[in-house]
Design a protein around this motif. Structure first.
Motif: not given
Length: 259
Positions: A213-215, A224-230, A241-244, A251-253
């Motif tokens: 999903a990130l790719k 690369a971005k620093p990625v977190g999730y909620i 949800v994946l976010l910067d 960024i992605a789901f």
């Protein structure tokens, strides 16, 4: 074209032509639904695909079958035209009703709500409260969900009232009076975001899906971005949800229940 065929072949040919027309119209309707109203991933999260496919399947099958039943080259041309016109009108009415049903339950906002994202659908928003929304937020978009956040509570009394209303089936994210621009809630979003590594440790079987999903979202970029999730709440399902974690940009789901 039909007169030279046997009765059965003429019926099958007429039904085939009708089927082709029906499929073409259904494809145009699908583009409206899945490109405009339910862009990915909302066709999955909000159930639009299943609802639309049921409506279209019935519509596409019904018309040609009725044509197969009534078509007869020996009928008077006026009567045959009347039969086909009625069938066509029935199809259009059924399709219009189906599209209207899909439209009124379409996703309109993706709202950050305290510690989660919530997909808000048009039917969930109290129309009488739209006037309470901030400037520019009082309409329900027609071209897919917009990104919003909810403002902080004014006081403990408001917090208590909204908590009870949420328990009664009125989530905070559906209340226009609490909507604000997404960037206004950026600090709250970043405070709630959890490290991506934690998600991967919790769901090792989905690591490949997360990375894919990130790719896909980055277009294959190696930057690369620093990625977190909620976590995210949909109509009948939970996603993530994946976010910067620098900008709070979504960024992605991924279809993972991370609550």
């Amino acid at each position: 074209m039909f007169a030279s065929q046997s009765p059965l072949k003429s019926r099958l040919l007429a039904a085939g032509v009708h089927f082709g027309i029906s499929v073409t119209i259904a494809a145009l309707a699908a583009a409206l639904v899945f490109v405009v109203w339910y862009p990915y991933p909302y066709r999955e999260i909000s159930g639009g695909r299943e609802l639309f496919m049921i409506v279209v399947a019935v519509d596409v099958v019904m018309g040609p079958l009725l044509t197969l039943a009534v078509f007869n080259v020996k009928k008077a041309a006026k009567l045959l035209r009347l039969d086909l016109t009625v069938i066509g009108l029935l199809q259009l009415v059924a399709l219009a009703y189906g599209l209207w049903t899909v439209f009124v339950v379409r996703p309109v906002h993706l709202v950050f709500e305290i510690d989660r994202f919530r997909v808000v659908h048009a039917i969930e928003v109290p129309k009488e409260e739209l006037g309470l929304a901030s400037a520019g937020l009082a309409t329900l978009p027609l071209t897919g969900p917009t990104l919003l956040s909810v403002r902080e509570f004014k006081d403990d009394k408001e917090r208590s009232e909204m908590t009870f209303e949420a328990l009664a089936g009125k989530p905070l994210g559906t209340r226009p009076g609490f909507w604000q621009r997404y960037d206004q809630g950026k600090s709250q979003v970043l405070a709630r975001a959890k490290p991506l590594d934690d998600l991967k440790k919790r769901f090792p079987a989905q690591v490949g899906e997360i990375d894919a999903a990130l790719k896909s979202a980055s277009g294959g970029s190696d930057k690369a971005k620093p990625v977190g999730y909620i976590p995210m709440v949909g109509r009948k399902t939970f996603w993530t949800v994946l976010l910067d974690t620098n900008t709070a940009e979504v960024i992605a789901f991924v279809p993972i229940d991370s609550f």
